[in-house]
Design a protein around this motif. Structure first.
Motif, mmCIF file in Angstrom:
data_model
loop_
_atom_site.group_PDB
_atom_site.id
_atom_site.type_symbol
_atom_site.label_atom_id
_atom_site.label_comp_id
_atom_site.label_asym_id
_atom_site.label_seq_id
_atom_site.Cartn_x
_atom_site.Cartn_y
_atom_site.Cartn_z
ATOM 1 N N PHE A 236 0.851 -1.182 0.000
ATOM 2 C CA PHE A 236 0.000 0.000 0.000
ATOM 3 C C PHE A 236 0.889 1.235 0.000
ATOM 4 O O PHE A 236 1.870 1.317 0.751
ATOM 5 C CB PHE A 236 -0.904 0.039 1.233
ATOM 6 C CG PHE A 236 -1.910 -1.066 1.293
ATOM 7 C CD1 PHE A 236 -2.991 -1.081 0.422
ATOM 8 C CD2 PHE A 236 -1.780 -2.096 2.214
ATOM 9 C CE1 PHE A 236 -3.925 -2.114 0.475
ATOM 10 C CE2 PHE A 236 -2.711 -3.117 2.272
ATOM 11 C CZ PHE A 236 -3.782 -3.120 1.412
ATOM 12 N N GLN A 238 0.404 5.596 0.094
ATOM 13 C CA GLN A 238 -0.477 6.750 0.091
ATOM 14 C C GLN A 238 -0.274 7.519 -1.215
ATOM 15 O O GLN A 238 0.820 7.520 -1.780
ATOM 16 C CB GLN A 238 -0.197 7.658 1.302
ATOM 17 C CG GLN A 238 1.033 8.553 1.188
ATOM 18 C CD GLN A 238 2.337 7.844 1.497
ATOM 19 O OE1 GLN A 238 2.441 6.630 1.390
ATOM 20 N NE2 GLN A 238 3.348 8.629 1.860
ATOM 21 N N TYR A 266 -4.062 8.296 8.725
ATOM 22 C CA TYR A 266 -3.651 7.302 7.735
ATOM 23 C C TYR A 266 -3.296 5.976 8.406
ATOM 24 O O TYR A 266 -3.661 4.899 7.929
ATOM 25 C CB TYR A 266 -2.461 7.816 6.928
ATOM 26 C CG TYR A 266 -1.991 6.861 5.862
ATOM 27 C CD1 TYR A 266 -2.655 6.772 4.641
ATOM 28 C CD2 TYR A 266 -0.889 6.028 6.072
ATOM 29 C CE1 TYR A 266 -2.238 5.886 3.659
ATOM 30 C CE2 TYR A 266 -0.463 5.138 5.100
ATOM 31 C CZ TYR A 266 -1.142 5.073 3.888
ATOM 32 O OH TYR A 266 -0.733 4.185 2.917
ATOM 33 N N ILE A 270 -4.851 2.309 7.697
ATOM 34 C CA ILE A 270 -4.070 1.104 7.427
ATOM 35 C C ILE A 270 -4.469 -0.011 8.387
ATOM 36 O O ILE A 270 -4.626 -1.183 8.000
ATOM 37 C CB ILE A 270 -2.561 1.398 7.537
ATOM 38 C CG1 ILE A 270 -2.080 2.194 6.324
ATOM 39 C CG2 ILE A 270 -1.750 0.113 7.687
ATOM 40 C CD1 ILE A 270 -2.083 1.409 5.027
ATOM 41 N N VAL A 286 3.403 -0.260 3.742
ATOM 42 C CA VAL A 286 2.166 0.403 4.153
ATOM 43 C C VAL A 286 2.169 1.869 3.736
ATOM 44 O O VAL A 286 1.147 2.558 3.829
ATOM 45 C CB VAL A 286 1.929 0.303 5.673
ATOM 46 C CG1 VAL A 286 1.780 -1.151 6.095
ATOM 47 C CG2 VAL A 286 3.041 0.986 6.464
#
Length: 330
Positions: A236, A238, A266, A270, A286
């Motif tokens: 992942f 951002q 955030y 997550i 992440v």
């Protein structure tokens, strides 16, 4: 934590480093390779300009440039990583930039097998698009992985090379994929992942959190779709607005279409996602880092990834939760 949800190194989620250490008894570090590929969304096959968020120069280290030979990049990458990860003795050559299966098979053979010829490299990871793979290439990767091609290949304790593929999926929602000019739909991504599994290739996927039009609810709800795919790993990032990209201009015109989160918010997002993911999925990333020169502002300051991971560990403890806590097979 419940016994069924204990992870390597005492973590509350299945980390990339912990997974490989558990499987092979030591840390394995990735070395980013730029092999000079392009993309069908840039060369005119599908379109030009690429995805609206994309500037590959913002996402790979300085030692990784296509002007350098593969083995030179590997050696410089080892030196680059030796200070940060002194315990790493084995490396994976990570073909990252653009679409690393977007070439005839003979060219791919030469590049991949050159990387595997380095005595420090125990495997390759190939980053690509779901629409740049086919059965012929997957069959080759399967034979490479099972030792049918590199006869006598052996690096330390590894009798066969590690071979994994990583697809940029970015979103499970077709309307998002259209908006970011991705050039394929989610069905294409699903087909590629399932076909890779059919050939026995360990497969990862990359997702961007915060693409235009997606809200927090959508990002959490797509976990059920992710869980349904035969994936081994997941990343992942951002969304970051890189200077000069179409998306940077889009955000300036329509800021209301973008989910902008503080770092604490955030991290909670997550964790909401981790709670719903299969516990066997290992998490490679992440969040992402873009050098400050590539962006107008850094919403979270100059924090590094290892600091983000530390804060994530703390927040998981505070919430007393873990990966898979809310996962349901039904």
């Amino acid at each position: 934590m419940e016994d069924d949800f204990k992870f390597p190194d005492g973590k509350r989620y299945n980390t990339f480093a912990g997974y490989y250490k558990k499987m092979y008894g030591e840390r394995i570090q990735k070395l980013v390779i730029d092999a000079g590929f392009t993309c069908p969304n840039r060369d005119g096959t599908l379109g030009r300009g690429g995805c609206t968020y994309c500037d590959n120069a913002a996402f790979h280290p300085g030692y990784s440039t296509p002007e350098k030979e593969i083995l030179t990049q590997i050696q410089e990458g080892i030196e680059f990583n030796r200070i940060r990860y002194p315990r790493a003795k084995c490396y994976i050559a990570y073909f990252q930039s653009f679409s690393n299966t977007y070439a005839p098979l003979d060219k791919l053979r030469s590049l991949y097998e050159t990387a595997l010829s380095d005595e420090n490299v125990v495997g390759i990871t190939i980053g690509t698009r779901p629409d740049c793979i086919d059965r012929e290439k997957l069959n080759y990767l399967s034979e490479l992985k099972t030792g049918k091609i590199l006869s006598g290949w052996k690096h330390g304790e590894f009798d066969m090379p590690l071979v994994t593929i990583e697809y940029g999926i970015e979103s499970c929602y077709d309307r998002t994929l259209r908006r970011i000019n991705r050039g394929h739909d989610f069905a294409c991504a699903e087909k590629a992942v399932r076909m890779s599994k059919e050939f026995g290739i360990d497969t990862g996927a990359h997702f961007i959190l915060g693409l235009p039009g997606e809200d927090r609810k959508m990002l959490v709800e797509q976990c059920s779709t992710i869980n349904s795919l035969p994936l081994k790993s997941i990343k992942f990032h951002q969304l970051q607005f890189v200077k000069g990209t179409v998306m940077e201009k889009e955000q300036e015109r329509h800021p209301e279409d973008f989910l902008r989160l503080s770092l604490p918010d955030y991290l909670d997002l997550i964790i909401d996602i981790l709670e719903r993911l299969r516990p066997d999925l290992y998490i490679e990333r992440v969040a992402g880092e873009v050098p400050p020169r590539f962006v107008k502002q850094t919403d979270w300051g100059l924090i590094r990834n290892f600091d983000i991971l530390h804060k994530l560990d703390e927040r998981l403890e505070e919430r007393n939760t873990f990966q898979g806590r809310l996962y349901c097979k039904c």
